[in-house]
Design a protein around this motif. Sequence first.
Motif, PDB file in Angstrom:
ATOM      1  N   TYR A 144       0.840  -1.187   0.000  1.00  0.00           N
ATOM      2  CA  TYR A 144       0.000   0.000   0.000  1.00  0.00           C
ATOM      3  C   TYR A 144       0.878   1.241   0.000  1.00  0.00           C
ATOM      4  N   LYS A 145       0.596   2.179  -0.894  1.00  0.00           N
ATOM      5  CA  LYS A 145       1.443   3.377  -1.066  1.00  0.00           C
ATOM      6  C   LYS A 145       1.245   4.418   0.031  1.00  0.00           C
ATOM      7  N   TYR A 146       0.121   4.379   0.730  1.00  0.00           N
ATOM      8  CA  TYR A 146      -0.219   5.464   1.655  1.00  0.00           C
ATOM      9  C   TYR A 146      -0.366   4.950   3.089  1.00  0.00           C
ATOM     10  N   ASN A 147       0.584   4.132   3.526  1.00  0.00           N
ATOM     11  CA  ASN A 147       0.507   3.553   4.868  1.00  0.00           C
ATOM     12  C   ASN A 147       0.471   4.612   5.966  1.00  0.00           C
ATOM     13  N   ASP A 148       1.031   5.784   5.728  1.00  0.00           N
ATOM     14  CA  ASP A 148       1.016   6.840   6.746  1.00  0.00           C
ATOM     15  C   ASP A 148      -0.408   7.269   7.101  1.00  0.00           C
ATOM     16  N   ASN A 151      -2.841   5.093   7.579  1.00  0.00           N
ATOM     17  CA  ASN A 151      -3.467   3.957   8.270  1.00  0.00           C
ATOM     18  C   ASN A 151      -3.333   4.086   9.786  1.00  0.00           C
ATOM     19  N   ILE A 152      -4.049   5.063  10.357  1.00  0.00           N
ATOM     20  CA  ILE A 152      -3.919   5.325  11.795  1.00  0.00           C
ATOM     21  C   ILE A 152      -5.079   4.781  12.616  1.00  0.00           C
ATOM     22  N   VAL A 153      -6.145   4.355  11.975  1.00  0.00           N
ATOM     23  CA  VAL A 153      -7.284   3.767  12.681  1.00  0.00           C
ATOM     24  C   VAL A 153      -7.438   2.339  12.164  1.00  0.00           C
ATOM     25  N   SER A 154      -7.401   1.384  13.080  1.00  0.00           N
ATOM     26  CA  SER A 154      -7.359  -0.026  12.658  1.00  0.00           C
ATOM     27  C   SER A 154      -8.575  -0.431  11.830  1.00  0.00           C
ATOM     28  N   PHE A 155      -9.793  -0.072  12.258  1.00  0.00           N
ATOM     29  CA  PHE A 155     -10.958  -0.524  11.505  1.00  0.00           C
ATOM     30  C   PHE A 155     -11.036   0.134  10.130  1.00  0.00           C
ATOM     31  N   VAL A 156     -10.538   1.353  10.004  1.00  0.00           N
ATOM     32  CA  VAL A 156     -10.512   2.012   8.690  1.00  0.00           C
ATOM     33  C   VAL A 156      -9.517   1.285   7.779  1.00  0.00           C
ATOM     34  N   THR A 157      -8.383   0.899   8.328  1.00  0.00           N
ATOM     35  CA  THR A 157      -7.390   0.155   7.559  1.00  0.00           C
ATOM     36  C   THR A 157      -7.972  -1.177   7.101  1.00  0.00           C
ATOM     37  N   LEU A 158      -8.648  -1.881   8.005  1.00  0.00           N
ATOM     38  CA  LEU A 158      -9.275  -3.155   7.651  1.00  0.00           C
ATOM     39  C   LEU A 158     -10.355  -2.956   6.591  1.00  0.00           C
ATOM     40  N   ASN A 159     -11.093  -1.864   6.676  1.00  0.00           N
ATOM     41  CA  ASN A 159     -12.120  -1.572   5.667  1.00  0.00           C
ATOM     42  C   ASN A 159     -11.493  -1.306   4.300  1.00  0.00           C
ATOM     43  N   LYS A 160     -10.332  -0.660   4.275  1.00  0.00           N
ATOM     44  CA  LYS A 160      -9.635  -0.432   2.995  1.00  0.00           C
ATOM     45  C   LYS A 160      -9.288  -1.762   2.340  1.00  0.00           C
ATOM     46  N   VAL A 161      -8.758  -2.665   3.150  1.00  0.00           N
ATOM     47  CA  VAL A 161      -8.392  -3.982   2.628  1.00  0.00           C
ATOM     48  C   VAL A 161      -9.647  -4.724   2.164  1.00  0.00           C
ATOM     49  N   SER A 198       1.880  -3.122  15.455  1.00  0.00           N
ATOM     50  CA  SER A 198       1.114  -3.038  16.699  1.00  0.00           C
ATOM     51  C   SER A 198       0.744  -1.591  17.008  1.00  0.00           C
ATOM     52  N   GLN A 199       1.416  -0.661  16.348  1.00  0.00           N
ATOM     53  CA  GLN A 199       1.132   0.756  16.540  1.00  0.00           C
ATOM     54  C   GLN A 199       0.904   1.400  15.182  1.00  0.00           C
ATOM     55  N   THR A 200       0.230   2.517  15.210  1.00  0.00           N
ATOM     56  CA  THR A 200      -0.031   3.223  13.958  1.00  0.00           C
ATOM     57  C   THR A 200       1.235   3.923  13.498  1.00  0.00           C
ATOM     58  N   PRO A 201       1.365   4.140  12.230  1.00  0.00           N
ATOM     59  CA  PRO A 201       0.468   3.695  11.169  1.00  0.00           C
ATOM     60  C   PRO A 201       0.695   2.220  10.829  1.00  0.00           C
TER      61      PRO A 201
END
Length: 188
Positions: A80-84, A86-96, A119-122
Amino acid sequence: MDESKKVANPELEKPKEEGEEEDPKPKPKNPLDLLPPSKILLDEWKRLYSNTKTNFREVAIKGFWDMYDPEGYSLWFCDYKYNDENIVSFVTLNKVGGFLQQMDLARKYAFGNMLVIGSQTPFKVKGLWLLRGQEIPQFVIDECYDMELYEWTKVDIYDKTQKERVNRIIEDYEAFEGEPLPDATCFN
């Protein structure tokens, strides 16, 4: 043509009514269906992956490499090009999840495993895809808009480091590249 030899057929001469359906046109063949047959039976690999509960490396990973057909399929890492962001876990999971939903059109031709790492953001999102053919299919690029959000790198299966990375992504149950693995989602 002699008018006396014409056979009157009102169905042929009758213009189509508005809203009346025309004969269905044959669906064009997917270019991937026109490729030479492959020795890997994708459904067989997917069953092996899904049904292996113990000795995963000895059974599923070994089975994958025994089946793998480098002429008929290719392996791709995606990052993923924009990992920075990915600070909220459920939003990251929704992207996937959204990406995998878009990829559904390629289910007959693909297998993938997507990892959410850290284990920590991002959080980092990385994956591995087994795709029919030697390139990423054009219909997937055209229809799956999230493809452009990832950096795609074709796997060199003769490079031991890359091959081991393939194994680790398929396994998805330990820390990945030294970081915890809070989520892994398989596309099969």
